[in-house]
Motif scaffolding. Structure first.
Motif, PDB file in Angstrom:
ATOM      1  N   THR A  35     -14.587  -8.435   2.874  1.00  0.00           N
ATOM      2  CA  THR A  35     -13.879  -9.699   2.750  1.00  0.00           C
ATOM      3  C   THR A  35     -12.795  -9.704   3.826  1.00  0.00           C
ATOM      4  OG1 THR A  35     -12.223  -8.835   1.220  1.00  0.00           O
ATOM      5  CG2 THR A  35     -14.269  -9.728   0.246  1.00  0.00           C
ATOM      6  N   PRO A  36     -12.223 -10.860   4.137  1.00  0.00           N
ATOM      7  CA  PRO A  36     -11.130 -10.862   5.118  1.00  0.00           C
ATOM      8  C   PRO A  36      -9.984  -9.931   4.724  1.00  0.00           C
ATOM      9  CG  PRO A  36     -11.936 -13.074   4.841  1.00  0.00           C
ATOM     10  CD  PRO A  36     -12.633 -12.221   3.809  1.00  0.00           C
ATOM     11  N   SER A  37      -9.615  -9.882   3.438  1.00  0.00           N
ATOM     12  CA  SER A  37      -8.518  -8.982   3.041  1.00  0.00           C
ATOM     13  C   SER A  37      -8.926  -7.523   3.152  1.00  0.00           C
ATOM     14  CB  SER A  37      -7.991  -9.284   1.650  1.00  0.00           C
ATOM     15  OG  SER A  37      -8.916  -9.848   0.819  1.00  0.00           O
ATOM     16  N   GLU A  38     -10.191  -7.205   2.872  1.00  0.00           N
ATOM     17  CA  GLU A  38     -10.664  -5.833   3.049  1.00  0.00           C
ATOM     18  C   GLU A  38     -10.663  -5.446   4.523  1.00  0.00           C
ATOM     19  OE1 GLU A  38     -13.743  -5.375  -0.724  1.00  0.00           O
ATOM     20  OE2 GLU A  38     -14.497  -6.100   1.199  1.00  0.00           O
ATOM     21  N   ALA A  39     -11.029  -6.375   5.386  1.00  0.00           N
ATOM     22  CA  ALA A  39     -11.029  -6.108   6.815  1.00  0.00           C
ATOM     23  C   ALA A  39      -9.600  -5.862   7.310  1.00  0.00           C
ATOM     24  CB  ALA A  39     -11.661  -7.268   7.580  1.00  0.00           C
ATOM     25  N   LYS A  40      -8.664  -6.639   6.798  1.00  0.00           N
ATOM     26  CA  LYS A  40      -7.261  -6.453   7.187  1.00  0.00           C
ATOM     27  C   LYS A  40      -6.754  -5.082   6.734  1.00  0.00           C
ATOM     28  CE  LYS A  40      -2.965  -9.024   7.230  1.00  0.00           C
ATOM     29  NZ  LYS A  40      -2.272 -10.231   6.787  1.00  0.00           N
ATOM     30  N   LEU A  41      -7.084  -4.698   5.511  1.00  0.00           N
ATOM     31  CA  LEU A  41      -6.698  -3.373   5.012  1.00  0.00           C
ATOM     32  C   LEU A  41      -7.376  -2.260   5.797  1.00  0.00           C
ATOM     33  CD1 LEU A  41      -6.679  -3.903   1.145  1.00  0.00           C
ATOM     34  CD2 LEU A  41      -4.715  -3.489   2.631  1.00  0.00           C
ATOM     35  N   TRP A  42      -8.626  -2.466   6.170  1.00  0.00           N
ATOM     36  CA  TRP A  42      -9.374  -1.493   6.967  1.00  0.00           C
ATOM     37  C   TRP A  42      -8.651  -1.236   8.282  1.00  0.00           C
ATOM     38  CZ3 TRP A  42     -12.056  -1.945  11.655  1.00  0.00           C
ATOM     39  CH2 TRP A  42     -12.917  -0.894  11.954  1.00  0.00           C
ATOM     40  N   LEU A  43      -8.189  -2.312   8.930  1.00  0.00           N
ATOM     41  CA  LEU A  43      -7.438  -2.157  10.180  1.00  0.00           C
ATOM     42  C   LEU A  43      -6.117  -1.438   9.935  1.00  0.00           C
ATOM     43  CD1 LEU A  43      -7.986  -5.684  11.784  1.00  0.00           C
ATOM     44  CD2 LEU A  43      -8.930  -3.516  12.591  1.00  0.00           C
ATOM     45  N   GLN A  44      -5.407  -1.820   8.883  1.00  0.00           N
ATOM     46  CA  GLN A  44      -4.118  -1.203   8.569  1.00  0.00           C
ATOM     47  C   GLN A  44      -4.271   0.277   8.251  1.00  0.00           C
ATOM     48  OE1 GLN A  44      -2.611  -3.623   5.380  1.00  0.00           O
ATOM     49  NE2 GLN A  44      -1.863  -5.212   6.760  1.00  0.00           N
TER      50      GLN A  44
ATOM     51  N   ARG B 215      -6.346   2.333   9.384  1.00  0.00           N
ATOM     52  CA  ARG B 215      -6.649   3.088  10.596  1.00  0.00           C
ATOM     53  C   ARG B 215      -5.554   2.957  11.656  1.00  0.00           C
ATOM     54  NH1 ARG B 215     -10.461   2.210   7.602  1.00  0.00           N
ATOM     55  NH2 ARG B 215     -12.390   3.356   7.519  1.00  0.00           N
ATOM     56  N   GLY B 216      -4.519   2.188  11.352  1.00  0.00           N
ATOM     57  CA  GLY B 216      -3.415   2.025  12.288  1.00  0.00           C
ATOM     58  C   GLY B 216      -3.787   1.229  13.525  1.00  0.00           C
ATOM     59  N   ILE B 217      -4.719   0.301  13.372  1.00  0.00           N
ATOM     60  CA  ILE B 217      -5.181  -0.509  14.496  1.00  0.00           C
ATOM     61  C   ILE B 217      -4.560  -1.893  14.373  1.00  0.00           C
ATOM     62  CG2 ILE B 217      -7.197  -1.507  15.646  1.00  0.00           C
ATOM     63  CD1 ILE B 217      -8.876   0.711  14.279  1.00  0.00           C
ATOM     64  N   SER B 218      -3.888  -2.320  15.415  1.00  0.00           N
ATOM     65  CA  SER B 218      -3.337  -3.679  15.402  1.00  0.00           C
ATOM     66  C   SER B 218      -4.475  -4.678  15.627  1.00  0.00           C
ATOM     67  CB  SER B 218      -2.273  -3.856  16.477  1.00  0.00           C
ATOM     68  OG  SER B 218      -2.859  -3.857  17.756  1.00  0.00           O
ATOM     69  N   ILE B 219      -4.251  -5.882  15.189  1.00  0.00           N
ATOM     70  CA  ILE B 219      -5.260  -6.921  15.373  1.00  0.00           C
ATOM     71  C   ILE B 219      -5.443  -7.193  16.864  1.00  0.00           C
ATOM     72  CG2 ILE B 219      -5.842  -9.326  14.887  1.00  0.00           C
ATOM     73  CD1 ILE B 219      -4.280  -8.943  12.216  1.00  0.00           C
ATOM     74  N   GLN B 220      -4.349  -7.172  17.597  1.00  0.00           N
ATOM     75  CA  GLN B 220      -4.412  -7.379  19.046  1.00  0.00           C
ATOM     76  C   GLN B 220      -5.259  -6.287  19.721  1.00  0.00           C
ATOM     77  OE1 GLN B 220      -2.921  -9.942  20.853  1.00  0.00           O
ATOM     78  NE2 GLN B 220      -4.036  -9.167  22.616  1.00  0.00           N
ATOM     79  N   ALA B 221      -5.028  -5.034  19.355  1.00  0.00           N
ATOM     80  CA  ALA B 221      -5.793  -3.928  19.943  1.00  0.00           C
ATOM     81  C   ALA B 221      -7.265  -4.024  19.551  1.00  0.00           C
ATOM     82  CB  ALA B 221      -5.217  -2.591  19.493  1.00  0.00           C
ATOM     83  N   PHE B 222      -7.539  -4.386  18.307  1.00  0.00           N
ATOM     84  CA  PHE B 222      -8.920  -4.556  17.860  1.00  0.00           C
ATOM     85  C   PHE B 222      -9.615  -5.640  18.675  1.00  0.00           C
ATOM     86  CE2 PHE B 222     -12.179  -6.626  15.376  1.00  0.00           C
ATOM     87  CZ  PHE B 222     -12.952  -5.560  14.946  1.00  0.00           C
TER      88      PHE B 222
END
Length: 65
Positions: free
Chosen positions: A6-15, A17-24
Motif C-alpha cells: 500500500t502507499p503507507s507500506e511503501a513509505k514505511l519501507w523507505l523509512q 531502509r533510511g532512503i529518502s523519497i528524493q534519493a529513491f
C-alpha cells in the motif's frame, strides 16, 4: 511471490531502509514530486510517470507489454 505494498507500506519501507523519497526517485529514474503524490494517495499511478513511480515503489505490478 512478490506482494504489492500500500502507499503507507511503501513509505514505511523507505523509512525503514533510511532512503529518502528524493534519493529513491533519482535511483529509479522517476519524478520525485510524483513519488510524494503516490505515497500520499493523491495519485493512483494509473498511467505515465505516476504509473512508473507506483511500479518502482512496489504499489503496482509491472505491466506486461
Amino acid at each position: 511471490m512478490n506482494t504489492l505494498r500500500t502507499p503507507s507500506e511503501a513509505k514505511l519501507w523507505l523509512q525503514d531502509r533510511g532512503i529518502s523519497i528524493q534519493a529513491f526517485a533519482l535511483a529509479h529514474n522517476v519524478d520525485a514530486p510524483t513519488c510524494y503524490q503516490i505515497l500520499a494517495g493523491r495519485k493512483k499511478g494509473l498511467r505515465g510517470k505516476a504509473h512508473d513511480a507506483a511500479v518502482a515503489l512496489g504499489i503496482k505490478p509491472p505491466s506486461d507489454d
